[in-house]
Design an enzyme around this catalytic site. Structure first.
Site, PDB file in Angstrom:
ATOM      1  N   ASP A   1     -16.236  54.695  48.786  1.00  0.00           N
ATOM      2  CA  ASP A   1     -15.608  54.091  47.612  1.00  0.00           C
ATOM      3  C   ASP A   1     -15.981  54.908  46.365  1.00  0.00           C
ATOM      4  O   ASP A   1     -15.901  56.133  46.378  1.00  0.00           O
ATOM      5  CB  ASP A   1     -16.035  52.613  47.504  1.00  0.00           C
ATOM      6  CG  ASP A   1     -15.227  51.824  46.496  1.00  0.00           C
ATOM      7  OD1 ASP A   1     -14.148  51.335  46.853  1.00  0.00           O
ATOM      8  OD2 ASP A   1     -15.672  51.688  45.343  1.00  0.00           O
TER       9      ASP A   1
ATOM     10  N   HIS B   1     -12.725  48.034  54.530  1.00  0.00           N
ATOM     11  CA  HIS B   1     -13.059  48.970  53.449  1.00  0.00           C
ATOM     12  C   HIS B   1     -14.571  49.178  53.371  1.00  0.00           C
ATOM     13  O   HIS B   1     -15.036  50.309  53.223  1.00  0.00           O
ATOM     14  CB  HIS B   1     -12.534  48.441  52.119  1.00  0.00           C
ATOM     15  CG  HIS B   1     -12.820  49.349  50.965  1.00  0.00           C
ATOM     16  ND1 HIS B   1     -12.251  50.597  50.835  1.00  0.00           N
ATOM     17  CD2 HIS B   1     -13.642  49.200  49.881  1.00  0.00           C
ATOM     18  CE1 HIS B   1     -12.690  51.185  49.731  1.00  0.00           C
ATOM     19  NE2 HIS B   1     -13.544  50.353  49.141  1.00  0.00           N
TER      20      HIS B   1
ATOM     21  N   ASP C   1      -8.627  49.830  56.487  1.00  0.00           N
ATOM     22  CA  ASP C   1      -8.783  49.880  55.034  1.00  0.00           C
ATOM     23  C   ASP C   1      -7.445  50.254  54.403  1.00  0.00           C
ATOM     24  O   ASP C   1      -7.032  51.407  54.466  1.00  0.00           O
ATOM     25  CB  ASP C   1      -9.852  50.893  54.636  1.00  0.00           C
ATOM     26  CG  ASP C   1     -10.020  50.987  53.121  1.00  0.00           C
ATOM     27  OD1 ASP C   1      -9.605  50.036  52.428  1.00  0.00           O
ATOM     28  OD2 ASP C   1     -10.565  51.987  52.642  1.00  0.00           O
TER      29      ASP C   1
END
Length: 298
Positions: A120, A277, A247
């Site tokens: 991320d 995710h 994701d």
């Protein structure tokens, strides 16, 4: 810069998170927290988290990596976890996040030969540091992340997430972690993700982060990210992708990394099944099993 500091008692008795805290002072008078587990080990892994999680996300991976003889450093980004939290959204910029992490890793800890794991926003920050300080790094593993320049369409999944985070009130951090996770989080685990934020005034960082992702060519971060990609397209350091199959935000991005970065060619890239995710929650053992041979084991 006005900031808040989460009281220590918010972090008492968290599920599977019994790591000793470490702190350094970084720019703007802020205190930054990081984990440094097994500091005497020769091999080093730095794990960078993203939005809206914190180093708690790595609680399952850290013991497994330490058992293999690694030193693991996992910072809390400013605005997250046990780190200080500026109150004004305008105090958060992409460049400041890069600078804060650089101060911790290089200015304070003077780390070298870094094996880097990014996910991320950990990727948006870590890839900048990698491009700008390549000599500090050894190998890189990227999971469910990207580093846009503002020249790309970021996709419907990201745009929906960006719109949602801008309007949610309250901002339910623990519940959002569950939305991005395939496995079922316990009530205690969701509470641990909420722990850094006693109330909404602590959440400027988690609210503003999606809007800091470059989504247009004139974004303030675009020149630096374009320059970083110019370096990454010449990067010979081994580069592994470990993306998950569930994701919606980063699906397919791993192919761009594999195609664009020379060091990614011929590596044992994986798509991890049953991972959302936040694949550190869903696939911790599978991630570590892939990292050990890639980073070199003991």
């Amino acid at each position: 810069m006005h900031f808040l500091r989460t009281p220590d008692d918010r972090f008492k008795n968290l599920s599977d998170y019994n790591f000793a805290p470490n702190y350094v002072d970084v720019s703007h008078g802020l205190r930054m927290h990081y984990l440094d587990v097994n500091p005497g080990a020769d091999q080093l892994i730095v794990c960078l988290h993203g939005e809206p999680s914190w180093s708690y996300l790595y609680r399952k991976m850290i013991p497994l990596l330490v058992a293999e003889g690694y030193r693991v450093i996992a910072p809390d980004l400013i605005g997250f976890g046990k780190s200080d939290k500026p109150v004004a959204e305008s105090d958060y910029t992409y460049q400041r996040h890069v600078d804060w992490v650089r101060e911790l890793l290089f200015d304070h800890l003077n780390l070298r030969n870094i094996n880097l794991f990014i996910q991320d926003w950990g990727g948006l920050i870590g890839l900048r540091l990698l491009a700008e300080h390549t000599d500090r790094f050894k190998r890189i593993a990227a999971a469910n992340t990207f580093m846009p320049t503002g020249d790309q369409n970021l996709g419907q999944g990201f745009e929906q997430w960006k719109a949602m985070t801008a309007t949610m009130d309250p901002f339910p951090v623990g519940s959002l972690l569950q939305v991005g996770t395939v496995s079922q989080l316990s009530i205690q685990e969701m509470a641990a993700y909420d722990a850094p934020f006693p109330d909404e005034t602590y959440k400027a960082g988690v609210r503003v982060f999606p809007s800091l992702v470059p989504s247009r060519p004139n974004d303030p971060a675009t020149p630096a990210n374009r320059a970083a990609w110019a370096k990454l397209r010449e990067l010979q350091l081994p580069f592994l992708t470990l993306f998950s199959d569930s994701d919606p935000i980063t699906i397919g991005v791993e192919k761009y990394f594999q195609k664009s970065i020379p060091g990614a060619r011929g590596q044992p890239h994986l798509i991890l099944k049953g991972g959302g995710h936040f694949l550190q929650e869903d696939c911790a053992r599978e991630i570590v099993a892939a990292l050990i041979p890639f980073f070199g084991g003991r």
